[in-house]
Scaffold this active site. Structure first.
Site, mmCIF file in Angstrom:
data_model
loop_
_atom_site.group_PDB
_atom_site.id
_atom_site.type_symbol
_atom_site.label_atom_id
_atom_site.label_comp_id
_atom_site.label_asym_id
_atom_site.label_seq_id
_atom_site.Cartn_x
_atom_site.Cartn_y
_atom_site.Cartn_z
ATOM 1 N N ASP A 8 1.013 71.374 100.986
ATOM 2 C CA ASP A 8 1.752 70.220 100.495
ATOM 3 C C ASP A 8 3.197 70.659 100.307
ATOM 4 O O ASP A 8 3.580 71.780 100.674
ATOM 5 C CB ASP A 8 1.113 69.654 99.217
ATOM 6 C CG ASP A 8 1.234 70.563 98.006
ATOM 7 O OD1 ASP A 8 1.802 71.684 98.106
ATOM 8 O OD2 ASP A 8 0.744 70.163 96.931
ATOM 9 N N HIS A 9 4.017 69.797 99.730
ATOM 10 C CA HIS A 9 5.438 70.095 99.546
ATOM 11 C C HIS A 9 5.675 71.313 98.657
ATOM 12 O O HIS A 9 6.591 72.093 98.899
ATOM 13 C CB HIS A 9 6.169 68.874 98.979
ATOM 14 C CG HIS A 9 5.567 68.369 97.702
ATOM 15 N ND1 HIS A 9 4.380 67.649 97.670
ATOM 16 C CD2 HIS A 9 5.975 68.493 96.415
ATOM 17 C CE1 HIS A 9 4.087 67.359 96.414
ATOM 18 N NE2 HIS A 9 5.043 67.848 95.630
ATOM 19 N N CYS A 65 -1.220 74.795 98.020
ATOM 20 C CA CYS A 65 -0.595 73.762 97.191
ATOM 21 C C CYS A 65 -0.002 74.479 95.986
ATOM 22 O O CYS A 65 0.088 75.700 95.982
ATOM 23 C CB CYS A 65 -1.573 72.644 96.826
ATOM 24 S SG CYS A 65 -2.889 73.055 95.681
ATOM 25 N N GLY A 68 -3.304 75.585 93.905
ATOM 26 C CA GLY A 68 -4.408 75.906 94.798
ATOM 27 C C GLY A 68 -5.700 75.195 94.421
ATOM 28 O O GLY A 68 -6.601 75.069 95.233
ATOM 29 N N VAL A 69 -5.787 74.720 93.198
ATOM 30 C CA VAL A 69 -7.025 74.114 92.707
ATOM 31 C C VAL A 69 -7.348 72.822 93.453
ATOM 32 O O VAL A 69 -8.447 72.653 93.986
ATOM 33 C CB VAL A 69 -6.956 73.870 91.187
ATOM 34 C CG1 VAL A 69 -8.183 73.112 90.701
ATOM 35 C CG2 VAL A 69 -6.828 75.191 90.442
ATOM 36 N N GLY A 70 -6.416 71.891 93.498
ATOM 37 C CA GLY A 70 -6.676 70.603 94.133
ATOM 38 C C GLY A 70 -7.004 70.735 95.609
ATOM 39 O O GLY A 70 -7.949 70.107 96.114
ATOM 40 N N HIS A 98 -19.256 88.120 101.929
ATOM 41 C CA HIS A 98 -20.508 87.674 101.302
ATOM 42 C C HIS A 98 -20.767 86.178 101.452
ATOM 43 O O HIS A 98 -21.928 85.762 101.531
ATOM 44 C CB HIS A 98 -20.508 88.013 99.815
ATOM 45 C CG HIS A 98 -20.573 89.472 99.539
ATOM 46 N ND1 HIS A 98 -20.872 89.962 98.294
ATOM 47 C CD2 HIS A 98 -20.378 90.569 100.324
ATOM 48 C CE1 HIS A 98 -20.858 91.290 98.323
ATOM 49 N NE2 HIS A 98 -20.546 91.668 99.554
#
Length: 150
Positions: A8-9, A65, A68-70, A98
């Site tokens: 994203d931006h 992003c 990083g979560v979204g 793994h």
């Protein structure tokens, strides 16, 4: 190795840095956007990166992003995608070895450039080890995906 990369931006600066750093004969980067700092929605780029893997036009993906979560949440909605948010090199390679992780997700507001490059190098250098216990676990993930598919 063909690598789909998107952000994203908020992650644009890091994506541009990766494109410059990984411009090497062993990598073919497929940039799915965004291309400006104009605000955009990270799920669009999570889907674009994931689609490249599902179609077979990329072997791995890099998704960025702010936190990083979204982007991680969005990418993992795509059947066949195993995206991991990584802030340490152990997780970046262990997720592949793994869990057969095929997209690394990074938070451009969380990690600096040097660490981010180390994370991606660790991710790209790893291979799924194929041990029975790991194949069994990935199989269970695939079974969950099938149970909740439309």
């Amino acid at each position: 190795m063909k690598i789909a990369i998107g952000s994203d931006h908020a992650g644009l600066w890091l994506k541009k840095s990766f494109i410059a750093h990984f411009d090497k004969p062993e990598y073919r980067l497929i940039d799915v956007g965004t291309y400006s700092t104009e605000p955009v929605d990270y799920p669009d780029y999570a889907e674009a990166v994931g689609r490249k893997l599902i179609e077979g036009s990329a072997d791995r993906g890099i998704l960025i992003c702010c936190s990083g979560v979204g982007a991680s949440v969005a990418a993992n909605k795509i059947p066949g995608i195993r995206a991991g948010l990584c802030h340490d090199t152990y997780s970046a390679h262990q997720g592949v070895e793994h869990d057969d992780m095929n997209i690394i997700v990074l938070g451009a507001c969380v990690v600096g450039l040097r660490l981010a490059i180390e994370l991606v190098q660790s991710f790209l250098g790893a291979t799924f080890n194929g041990e029975e216990r790991h194949r069994r676990r990935v199989g269970k993930i695939q079974s969950i995906e099938k149970r909740y598919k439309d």
